[in-house]
Design a protein around this motif. Structure first.
Motif, PDB file in Angstrom:
ATOM      1  N   ILE A   1     -28.649  35.586 147.263  1.00  0.00           N
ATOM      2  CA  ILE A   1     -28.431  34.231 147.801  1.00  0.00           C
ATOM      3  C   ILE A   1     -26.937  33.902 147.829  1.00  0.00           C
ATOM      4  CG2 ILE A   1     -28.814  31.761 147.399  1.00  0.00           C
ATOM      5  CD1 ILE A   1     -31.543  32.509 146.196  1.00  0.00           C
ATOM      6  N   ALA A   2     -26.239  34.241 146.749  1.00  0.00           N
ATOM      7  CA  ALA A   2     -24.798  33.967 146.684  1.00  0.00           C
ATOM      8  C   ALA A   2     -24.048  34.733 147.769  1.00  0.00           C
ATOM      9  CB  ALA A   2     -24.261  34.333 145.306  1.00  0.00           C
ATOM     10  N   GLN A   3     -24.423  35.997 147.982  1.00  0.00           N
ATOM     11  CA  GLN A   3     -23.771  36.808 149.016  1.00  0.00           C
ATOM     12  C   GLN A   3     -24.021  36.225 150.399  1.00  0.00           C
ATOM     13  OE1 GLN A   3     -21.515  38.994 148.589  1.00  0.00           O
ATOM     14  NE2 GLN A   3     -22.038  41.039 149.285  1.00  0.00           N
ATOM     15  N   PHE A   4     -25.258  35.803 150.646  1.00  0.00           N
ATOM     16  CA  PHE A   4     -25.589  35.169 151.930  1.00  0.00           C
ATOM     17  C   PHE A   4     -24.722  33.932 152.152  1.00  0.00           C
ATOM     18  CE2 PHE A   4     -27.849  31.432 153.555  1.00  0.00           C
ATOM     19  CZ  PHE A   4     -27.957  31.769 154.893  1.00  0.00           C
ATOM     20  N   CYS A   5     -24.660  33.083 151.147  1.00  0.00           N
ATOM     21  CA  CYS A   5     -23.917  31.821 151.290  1.00  0.00           C
ATOM     22  C   CYS A   5     -22.438  32.063 151.576  1.00  0.00           C
ATOM     23  CB  CYS A   5     -24.063  30.991 150.014  1.00  0.00           C
ATOM     24  SG  CYS A   5     -25.723  30.340 149.721  1.00  0.00           S
ATOM     25  N   CYS A   6     -21.840  32.983 150.833  1.00  0.00           N
ATOM     26  CA  CYS A   6     -20.395  33.157 150.926  1.00  0.00           C
ATOM     27  C   CYS A   6     -19.957  33.932 152.168  1.00  0.00           C
ATOM     28  CB  CYS A   6     -19.874  33.836 149.667  1.00  0.00           C
ATOM     29  SG  CYS A   6     -20.056  32.816 148.186  1.00  0.00           S
ATOM     30  N   THR A   7     -20.765  34.880 152.616  1.00  0.00           N
ATOM     31  CA  THR A   7     -20.363  35.645 153.803  1.00  0.00           C
ATOM     32  C   THR A   7     -20.567  34.870 155.098  1.00  0.00           C
ATOM     33  OG1 THR A   7     -22.526  36.755 153.761  1.00  0.00           O
ATOM     34  CG2 THR A   7     -20.676  37.916 152.766  1.00  0.00           C
ATOM     35  N   SER A   8     -21.139  33.682 155.017  1.00  0.00           N
ATOM     36  CA  SER A   8     -21.225  32.831 156.216  1.00  0.00           C
ATOM     37  C   SER A   8     -19.834  32.417 156.697  1.00  0.00           C
ATOM     38  CB  SER A   8     -22.082  31.590 155.939  1.00  0.00           C
ATOM     39  OG  SER A   8     -21.469  30.765 154.968  1.00  0.00           O
ATOM     40  N   LEU A   9     -18.820  32.569 155.816  1.00  0.00           N
ATOM     41  CA  LEU A   9     -17.445  32.253 156.208  1.00  0.00           C
ATOM     42  C   LEU A   9     -16.924  33.234 157.263  1.00  0.00           C
ATOM     43  CD1 LEU A   9     -15.877  31.674 152.657  1.00  0.00           C
ATOM     44  CD2 LEU A   9     -16.571  29.906 154.294  1.00  0.00           C
ATOM     45  N   TRP A  10     -17.514  34.430 157.325  1.00  0.00           N
ATOM     46  CA  TRP A  10     -16.946  35.519 158.116  1.00  0.00           C
ATOM     47  C   TRP A  10     -16.866  35.194 159.605  1.00  0.00           C
ATOM     48  CZ3 TRP A  10     -17.084  40.165 154.768  1.00  0.00           C
ATOM     49  CH2 TRP A  10     -16.134  41.109 155.181  1.00  0.00           C
ATOM     50  N   PHE A  11     -17.983  34.768 160.188  1.00  0.00           N
ATOM     51  CA  PHE A  11     -18.026  34.525 161.630  1.00  0.00           C
ATOM     52  C   PHE A  11     -18.087  33.036 161.958  1.00  0.00           C
ATOM     53  CE2 PHE A  11     -19.590  38.714 163.761  1.00  0.00           C
ATOM     54  CZ  PHE A  11     -18.447  39.349 163.306  1.00  0.00           C
ATOM     55  N   ALA A  12     -17.563  32.209 161.050  1.00  0.00           N
ATOM     56  CA  ALA A  12     -17.601  30.759 161.269  1.00  0.00           C
ATOM     57  C   ALA A  12     -16.882  30.364 162.554  1.00  0.00           C
ATOM     58  CB  ALA A  12     -16.995  30.026 160.079  1.00  0.00           C
ATOM     59  N   SER A  13     -15.799  31.074 162.885  1.00  0.00           N
ATOM     60  CA  SER A  13     -15.066  30.755 164.114  1.00  0.00           C
ATOM     61  C   SER A  13     -15.717  31.401 165.343  1.00  0.00           C
ATOM     62  CB  SER A  13     -13.603  31.203 163.998  1.00  0.00           C
ATOM     63  OG  SER A  13     -13.520  32.606 163.823  1.00  0.00           O
ATOM     64  N   ASN A  14     -16.265  32.618 165.176  1.00  0.00           N
ATOM     65  CA  ASN A  14     -16.901  33.300 166.315  1.00  0.00           C
ATOM     66  C   ASN A  14     -18.053  32.508 166.889  1.00  0.00           C
ATOM     67  OD1 ASN A  14     -15.500  35.355 164.692  1.00  0.00           O
ATOM     68  ND2 ASN A  14     -16.254  36.762 166.256  1.00  0.00           N
ATOM     69  N   ALA A  15     -18.825  31.869 165.999  1.00  0.00           N
ATOM     70  CA  ALA A  15     -20.024  31.157 166.434  1.00  0.00           C
ATOM     71  C   ALA A  15     -19.703  29.949 167.313  1.00  0.00           C
ATOM     72  CB  ALA A  15     -20.833  30.716 165.216  1.00  0.00           C
ATOM     73  N   VAL A  16     -18.509  29.394 167.142  1.00  0.00           N
ATOM     74  CA  VAL A  16     -18.135  28.197 167.912  1.00  0.00           C
ATOM     75  C   VAL A  16     -16.856  28.460 168.701  1.00  0.00           C
ATOM     76  CG1 VAL A  16     -19.307  26.510 166.447  1.00  0.00           C
ATOM     77  CG2 VAL A  16     -17.015  27.287 165.821  1.00  0.00           C
ATOM     78  N   ILE A  17     -16.647  29.721 169.083  1.00  0.00           N
ATOM     79  CA  ILE A  17     -15.380  30.103 169.704  1.00  0.00           C
ATOM     80  C   ILE A  17     -15.122  29.357 171.013  1.00  0.00           C
ATOM     81  CG2 ILE A  17     -16.392  32.091 170.891  1.00  0.00           C
ATOM     82  CD1 ILE A  17     -12.834  31.816 169.411  1.00  0.00           C
TER      83      ILE A  17
ATOM     84  N   LEU B   1     -25.573  39.884 153.398  1.00  0.00           N
ATOM     85  CA  LEU B   1     -24.305  39.818 154.129  1.00  0.00           C
ATOM     86  C   LEU B   1     -24.563  39.672 155.633  1.00  0.00           C
ATOM     87  CD1 LEU B   1     -21.190  40.478 154.676  1.00  0.00           C
ATOM     88  CD2 LEU B   1     -21.947  42.851 154.828  1.00  0.00           C
ATOM     89  N   VAL B   2     -25.514  40.443 156.139  1.00  0.00           N
ATOM     90  CA  VAL B   2     -25.807  40.423 157.573  1.00  0.00           C
ATOM     91  C   VAL B   2     -26.311  39.054 158.005  1.00  0.00           C
ATOM     92  CG1 VAL B   2     -27.243  41.416 159.384  1.00  0.00           C
ATOM     93  CG2 VAL B   2     -26.313  42.890 157.612  1.00  0.00           C
ATOM     94  N   VAL B   3     -27.294  38.536 157.269  1.00  0.00           N
ATOM     95  CA  VAL B   3     -27.863  37.235 157.638  1.00  0.00           C
ATOM     96  C   VAL B   3     -26.823  36.138 157.453  1.00  0.00           C
ATOM     97  CG1 VAL B   3     -29.728  35.592 157.200  1.00  0.00           C
ATOM     98  CG2 VAL B   3     -30.174  38.041 157.025  1.00  0.00           C
ATOM     99  N   GLY B   4     -25.996  36.263 156.399  1.00  0.00           N
ATOM    100  CA  GLY B   4     -24.922  35.294 156.203  1.00  0.00           C
ATOM    101  C   GLY B   4     -23.923  35.329 157.342  1.00  0.00           C
ATOM    102  N   THR B   5     -23.605  36.532 157.820  1.00  0.00           N
ATOM    103  CA  THR B   5     -22.693  36.681 158.948  1.00  0.00           C
ATOM    104  C   THR B   5     -23.274  36.059 160.212  1.00  0.00           C
ATOM    105  OG1 THR B   5     -21.856  38.746 157.995  1.00  0.00           O
ATOM    106  CG2 THR B   5     -21.414  38.388 160.316  1.00  0.00           C
ATOM    107  N   ALA B   6     -24.594  36.201 160.384  1.00  0.00           N
ATOM    108  CA  ALA B   6     -25.253  35.667 161.582  1.00  0.00           C
ATOM    109  C   ALA B   6     -25.494  34.167 161.494  1.00  0.00           C
ATOM    110  CB  ALA B   6     -26.581  36.393 161.792  1.00  0.00           C
ATOM    111  N   PHE B   7     -25.529  33.625 160.280  1.00  0.00           N
ATOM    112  CA  PHE B   7     -25.906  32.232 160.050  1.00  0.00           C
ATOM    113  C   PHE B   7     -25.109  31.227 160.890  1.00  0.00           C
ATOM    114  CE2 PHE B   7     -25.510  28.381 157.207  1.00  0.00           C
ATOM    115  CZ  PHE B   7     -26.776  27.880 157.476  1.00  0.00           C
ATOM    116  N   PRO B   8     -23.781  31.372 161.018  1.00  0.00           N
ATOM    117  CA  PRO B   8     -23.047  30.419 161.853  1.00  0.00           C
ATOM    118  C   PRO B   8     -23.526  30.373 163.307  1.00  0.00           C
ATOM    119  CG  PRO B   8     -21.528  31.623 160.465  1.00  0.00           C
ATOM    120  CD  PRO B   8     -22.863  32.291 160.324  1.00  0.00           C
ATOM    121  N   HIS B   9     -24.025  31.516 163.837  1.00  0.00           N
ATOM    122  CA  HIS B   9     -24.552  31.515 165.203  1.00  0.00           C
ATOM    123  C   HIS B   9     -25.799  30.629 165.298  1.00  0.00           C
ATOM    124  CE1 HIS B   9     -21.891  34.465 167.031  1.00  0.00           C
ATOM    125  NE2 HIS B   9     -22.032  35.234 165.972  1.00  0.00           N
TER     126      HIS B   9
END
Length: 392
Positions: free
Chosen positions: A13-29, A141-149
């Motif tokens: 859960i912690a990894q999911f939450c924190c890796t959402s930072l990764w693509f935060a800009s890509n999702a709203v580019i 990590l994967v789901v966290g990365t996708a979460f911003p989308h």
């Protein structure tokens, strides 16, 4: 056993939450580009900035052996808090491309204390069954990365700053979870001080080197594919009158399916072996790269989207397996540092790959450029096939 299961859930859960930072800009580019008058190529540059910051961060963490000298959970929390802060600063008015690049690079720097450190924490708790444990972890990590989308699909584009607020808040929550509920693991062996030779030491081990080279080939493809998923969907929408893909939603699905892939690959690896499973997944993702130019010519949008979902599945399925091979073949006193060093080099490779495709997209037909990603899987397959690597 039950306590370890609870610990694993918290780490995931912690990894999911924190890796959402990764693509935060890509999702709203698109919204960011409109708000700050950026060019279309901004997505490649902003993604590369995160990767560049991550590389510098992992280099610093590796040289200072931070993950092995200090409590990994505390390192994880501190980096989550600071990374969230720099992510949050994107909502300020009057940004230029340069200021956004700086913020994304700083966010990437502190992600170096989240992703590899999270794997180090898992390795400290799970000696046996590490492949499956890291499968869950990389899946997060994967789901966290996708979460911003997914957030981008829910939130109106005019309110893109809300996506940034949510990802920052979620990341701080993940850091607090790790700090409060995950003490040092039973298999942790603390390093006693600086080891400036750690960078060279880890690669003297032949099996470790083989696993690392396989991972490097995998990384050439992975983040570039993820970064360009929205562009792939947009290209097909433009080519096919019958295609009306919801780009944020399908981007989330294509990337997030990799979370399930990591868990399934971990389960499969228990039956046929970690190395064999990694080899098969890398082979399949390489085939997807080579077939990609043909897929854009498909008249049926359903077949095209199924292909992308399959690609999203196999492109990440081998990641926790490579991390398992790396952790198992590393010196126990340098396990965290070894994982960090390999991440550093792997993400350096992603910058080259992302910028190469960004440049190629300006001069070549966008339907053909993704086949260049096959270079990575081919190199990784070669590394795994070498008979002297002694990997099992």
């Amino acid at each position: 056993m039950r306590r370890n299961a609870i610990i694993l859930v918290i780490i995931v859960i912690a990894q999911f939450c924190c890796t959402s930072l990764w693509f935060a800009s890509n999702a709203v580019i698109d919204a960011i580009a409109n708000a700050f008058f950026l060019q279309d190529s901004a997505i490649g540059y902003l993604t590369s900035a995160v990767q560049f910051g991550f590389i510098i961060g992992t280099l610093v963490f590796a040289i200072l052996t931070i993950a092995d000298r200090f409590s990994p959970s505390k390192v994880f929390f501190i980096c989550a808090a600071i990374g969230s802060f720099f992510n949050l600063l994107m909502v300020m008015e009057s940004h230029s491309l340069q200021s956004l690049l700086l913020l994304r690079a700083l966010t990437g720097f502190f992600l170096a204390g989240i992703y590899p450190v999270g794997m180090k924490i898992a390795a400290d708790y799970f000696n046996k069954g590490l492949g499956l444990s890291l499968g869950f972890l990389v899946g997060a990590l994967v789901v966290g990365t996708a979460f911003p989308h997914l957030l981008s699909d829910i939130v109106p584009s005019s309110q893109w700053r809300l996506v940034v607020y949510i990802t920052s808040i979620v990341a701080i929550f993940g850091g607090l979870l790790m700090l409060a509920f995950v003490p040092n693991g039973p298999h942790r062996i603390a390093s006693k001080g600086f080891d400036f030779k750690a960078f060279s030491k880890v690669f003297r081990n032949v099996p470790f080197r083989a696993a690392a080279f396989g991972y490097f080939g995998h990384m050439w493809e992975l983040y570039t594919f993820w970064a360009f998923v929205p562009a792939i969907l947009a290209t097909y929408n433009n080519l096919n009158a019958n295609a009306e893909f919801n780009i944020p939603l399908w981007s989330f699905i294509i990337i997030a399916v990799g979370g399930l892939a990591c868990v399934i690959a971990g389960l499969v690896s228990k039956k046929i072996g970690v190395k064999t499973t990694a080899f098969k997944m890398l082979l399949l993702s390489g085939l997807c790269c080579m077939l990609s130019p043909l897929m854009f010519g498909l008249a049926n949008p359903i077949v095209f989207i199924v292909f992308l979902i399959f690609w999203g599945f196999v492109v990440i399925a081998d990641s926790p397996l490579f991390s398992t091979l790396i952790a198992q073949n590393a010196n126990p006193h340098l396990k965290g540092t070894a994982l960090t060093i390999v991440n550093c080099i792997g993400f350096s490779i992603t910058i080259i790959s992302i910028l190469l495709l960004t440049t190629m997209s300006k001069f070549f037909d966008n339907t053909n450029i993704y086949s260049i990603l096959a270079i990575g899987p081919l190199f990784g397959l070669w590394a795994l096939r070498k008979k002297d690597n002694k990997l099992i």
